[in-house]
Write a protein that holds these residues in place. Structure first.
Motif, short mmCIF file in Angstrom:
data_model
loop_
_atom_site.label_atom_id
_atom_site.label_comp_id
_atom_site.label_asym_id
_atom_site.label_seq_id
_atom_site.Cartn_x
_atom_site.Cartn_y
_atom_site.Cartn_z
N ARG A 39 0.80 -1.08 -0.03
CA ARG A 39 -0.01 -0.13 0.00
C ARG A 39 1.02 1.23 -0.10
NH1 ARG A 39 -5.05 1.17 3.95
NH2 ARG A 39 -4.62 -0.86 4.21
N GLY A 40 1.98 1.16 0.73
CA GLY A 40 2.83 2.24 0.71
C GLY A 40 3.67 2.70 -0.59
N VAL A 41 3.68 1.64 -1.44
CA VAL A 41 4.54 1.86 -2.79
C VAL A 41 3.21 2.07 -3.61
CG1 VAL A 41 5.40 0.32 -4.63
CG2 VAL A 41 6.06 -0.20 -2.19
N VAL A 42 2.11 1.69 -3.49
CA VAL A 42 0.83 2.21 -4.44
C VAL A 42 0.78 3.59 -4.10
CG1 VAL A 42 -1.48 2.03 -4.99
CG2 VAL A 42 -0.36 -0.04 -4.76
N ASP A 43 0.59 4.12 -2.80
CA ASP A 43 0.58 5.55 -2.46
C ASP A 43 1.47 6.36 -3.02
OD1 ASP A 43 -1.97 4.94 -1.05
OD2 ASP A 43 -0.77 4.76 0.66
#
Length: 145
Positions: free
Chosen positions: A86-90
């Motif tokens: 999720r951090g990478v997607v964000d």
């Protein structure tokens, strides 16, 4: 000028012991850490041995390396795989200006799947999460300067 760095983490553990623990736990050499962090092996060895000539390095470089080691230690132990993805997607959406549509197309998913993942990763099947994870991690790697 030689200075003994005696910083510690929130548990009171000296930084060199935390560095030693990360190196042993993940079988990381000073050479590998140097390549991962873009810091010199000499600086890493100075921190590991708890002695460092601070005139050779800026405080920000030392501080960034210390934060990096804390992230490797605490981050991998306390942040689950879905949260990491999720951090990478964000990051791709917020900082690289990717749209959810673009990420979905690269991942061979529907746009709503990306939105659902951001809201609740567990709402997607393992296969969809895997596709999104591998695709976004590769995009993140490709987009690095």
């Amino acid at each position: 000028m030689l200075l003994i760095i005696n910083s510690s983490n929130s548990d009171g553990e000296p930084f060199n012991k935390l560095l030693e623990k990360v190196m042993a736990t993940y079988k990381l050499s000073t050479q590998t850490l140097s390549k991962m962090s873009n810091c010199s092996e000499d600086m890493i060895l100075g921190l590991l041995n708890d002695t460092l000539d601070i005139t050779k390095y800026s405080q920000s470089v030392i501080s960034e390396f210390q934060q990096f080691i804390v992230l490797l230690s605490v981050g991998f132990e306390s942040i689950g795989s879905n949260e990491r993805v999720r951090g990478v997607v964000d990051h791709l959406i917020q900082n690289m200006n990717f749209s959810a549509d673009t990420l979905a197309l690269f991942s061979k998913l529907e746009t709503q799947d990306v939105h659902h993942f951001l809201e609740n990763p567990e709402s997607l099947s393992f296969e969809k999460r895997y596709n999104l994870a591998t695709t976004t991690l590769f995009l993140h790697y490709v987009c690095k300067p």
